[in-house]
Design an enzyme around this catalytic site. Sequence first.
Site, PDB file in Angstrom:
ATOM      1  CG  ASP A  31     -14.717  -7.168  -5.454  1.00 38.88           C
ATOM      2  OD1 ASP A  31     -13.817  -7.023  -4.610  1.00 38.88           O
ATOM      3  OD2 ASP A  31     -15.878  -7.537  -5.163  1.00 38.88           O
ATOM      4  CE  LYS A  57      -3.815  -2.362   0.348  1.00 40.73           C
ATOM      5  NZ  LYS A  57      -4.904  -2.290  -0.647  1.00 40.73           N
ATOM      6  CG  HIS A 117     -10.099  -6.501  -4.889  1.00 41.35           C
ATOM      7  ND1 HIS A 117     -11.288  -6.593  -4.205  1.00 41.35           N
ATOM      8  CD2 HIS A 117      -9.201  -5.966  -4.023  1.00 41.35           C
ATOM      9  CE1 HIS A 117     -11.130  -6.104  -2.983  1.00 41.35           C
ATOM     10  NE2 HIS A 117      -9.874  -5.721  -2.846  1.00 41.35           N
ATOM     11  CG  ASP A 139      -3.946  -0.806  -3.731  1.00 38.65           C
ATOM     12  OD1 ASP A 139      -4.496   0.240  -4.106  1.00 38.65           O
ATOM     13  OD2 ASP A 139      -4.578  -1.797  -3.314  1.00 38.65           O
TER      14      ASP A 139
END
Lengths: 447, 447
Positions: free
Chosen positions: B324, B221, B351, B249
């Site tokens: 997703d 992240k 994801h 991300d």
Amino acid sequence: MAGSDTLTALDCHDIRFPTSDRLDGSDAMNPDPDYSAAYVVLRTTGGPQGHGLCFTIGRGNEVMAAAIRSLAPHLTGRPAPATAADLAALHHDLTHDSQLRWLGPEKGVMQMAAGAVVNAAWDLAARRAGLPVWQFLATLTPEELVSLVDFRYLSDALTPGEALALLRAAEPGRAERTARLKAEGYPAYTTSPGWLGYDDRTLVRLAREAVAAGFGQIKLKVGANLDDDRRRLRLARDAVGPGVRIAVDANQRWDVAESVRWMTALAPYAPYWIEEPTSPDDVLGHAAVRSGQPVKVATGEHIANRVVFKQLLQAGAVDFVQIDAARVAGVNENLAILLLAAKYGVPVCPHAGGVGLCELVQHLAMFDYVAVSGTREDRVIEYVDHLHDHFSDPVVIERGRYRAPAAPGFSARMKPASLTAYRFPDGPVWRARRTQPDRPDAQEVTA
Amino acid sequence: MAGSDTLTALDCHDIRFPTSDRLDGSDAMNPDPDYSAAYVVLRTTGGPQGHGLCFTIGRGNEVMAAAIRSLAPHLTGRPAPATAADLAALHHDLTHDSQLRWLGPEKGVMQMAAGAVVNAAWDLAARRAGLPVWQFLATLTPEELVSLVDFRYLSDALTPGEALALLRAAEPGRAERTARLKAEGYPAYTTSPGWLGYDDRTLVRLAREAVAAGFGQIKLKVGANLDDDRRRLRLARDAVGPGVRIAVDANQRWDVAESVRWMTALAPYAPYWIEEPTSPDDVLGHAAVRSGQPVKVATGEHIANRVVFKQLLQAGAVDFVQIDAARVAGVNENLAILLLAAKYGVPVCPHAGGVGLCELVQHLAMFDYVAVSGTREDRVIEYVDHLHDHFSDPVVIERGRYRAPAAPGFSARMKPASLTAYRFPDGPVWRARRTQPDRPDAQEVTA
């Protein structure tokens, strides 16, 4: 004791009107809406309350109510004066709650819920100031207005500095335009003649009545059947004459190629704009529709947030921006959209109708005229003539124009009697319908 | 009496895990998530039940539950065999309810609710067929698969005929790829080392463990602080060596220009992709980010529907499509997205993480390999190693790969004990927390 005035509760009421009885509001995608409101009251210990609402068309209004209630922890215990003085903070808290944000982000049910609460807080703030919302907004300095906007994701199209320059450029004429607005009102157009469920005779009668009432523009629903659309457009044109604009609205019915084909076929009838030809999420699709046929393109009532409006403008996808007062996150987000439209020089023609949408959105268009775009040229606010009698300060239409509201607040307070009568599912109107199973829609609306 | 098997009820459970205790799942936009599920059970009179879920990160899970319950009238009384045999009809009924559609359309809370219910129906159908969902899908003919897709708003990018041709082209290799999938599994990458709340030591330890466990890609992240990001990327690179891919991300943290600036600064550390640099609604923004800096662009976990994915592909805005399982309207809409990605030749890297997302989405990636794209090249499924113990058929990761599920259904059934323990707000785990007010997040999670 205004200094100790505190927000004590957020109440939410599920209010529904059985409009599907008469096909008011029917279009190519919404055959039998029951116009409804998830209605918000911000209760306070001392000063004025704040009222707001989110419009739905029936089923799911209880989901909106749950979403609005999920925002209550951000409201209760908040000092009313500080809340009214910093509406940017409230808007930010509601749209950037890190856990609730997952449910959007910034779209759909949660964004509409944030909008209802933000607008209720604007109602409260304007009442504290003793002004209608449009005028309350127009008393704020350019710097104060810029501070109300969430510029996240906008900076490639509009910076705070550019917004400030736009607002400063419009500042000198505010007083003159306020006076003109009070004297002349703001142009409206009416959708009342054009619902898809109305027969030809009703259409013609209502179109004539609209012209007689002073409207310079009407709107017809299209998209279910091309031959019907041709006939209805011809009938409407014959009824209103050549000088009145006739917009058409497909309510997202088509794909890109079908939009182009259909509007090419309708173009000889000179429709003024085609509204919602396709998915509200399809920026590139709207751009293709706009370049593929001769009729101007309008959209906005289902656009989820400022980021999608930004792209519609960047892509040159629309000729008219149709803001809705209760779809995005309230006054703050609509202020961002008004500024984006002004930057790109695209007229804003607000969506209204429904329940309370006329009451709310007139304030935004009037503020835009006074302090943002500075013009009413090519701008009209939609008007639909039902359900206004449930509001204590309803819109007033005179000679096809909205009269500028004079009473403090956001004009969208429902009468206590209406809140009681139309409460779903247990108000007297709905209880009575459940005991009359022969009514055509009784099963439907109580499902 | 399978022939009389009927759907009798749609139950929805509000299940929450207090993950914010340990900052599992923390990133630049979500500092303290409590991973949660609005969990659906389709009850039947005879045959198998259907289970599904929608993932949230805490507050608002009750709004999802209300949305799911609003769909119940479309389910109850429906014959289970006919429902399982025509999942296109169910998907259409849920996403095109003319009144509920106003709350989206096709986005946010209502779209996720439709997805949870649609996926529960796929669980039911696959169990009736005695197959895991990926394999159940791979038994359908190209014609049957095309009939499951809602092509509305897609025809300017993908027609039913084009979809059919894609699926037919992949048909000959299905048996061989099924065998390879069962033998070899499907490549995974892991985000477990990279949460923003973890200290450097934890990051390095977990990165080394990931490589030792056989992962060829990890993810960090980023987006809160550039110096921190540089240091963490350097530490991770040192820990994993040059041969392991490190994706980053930003969880929608940046505007366009900031994305370009930040990723230009991080480019020397050779990140494999930048995920969610900006708003998931910003198609044109992603295109600008992709062309403005050297790192590949990925997005999708917050993309609301197939119409936005369509535009990302049309605009050349992404290098990787991150479907997703629980954000869009279930298997049917993800099938549309897989077909769009195949048409444009863009790899799908799903994801996952959250609660049950790994369990669900593995089926879609495996089906894509067997019957749509026909390849695992440049494709990886995200993996996060928590909360799997609450599922009765959890994912199995071996040497950095997902093992193909063998049990019938969608793999996302929670254990009854977990449904009881973590029920919010009245399950024993949450009751106990309310009696321990010294826990740092006790106030937060019970607000």
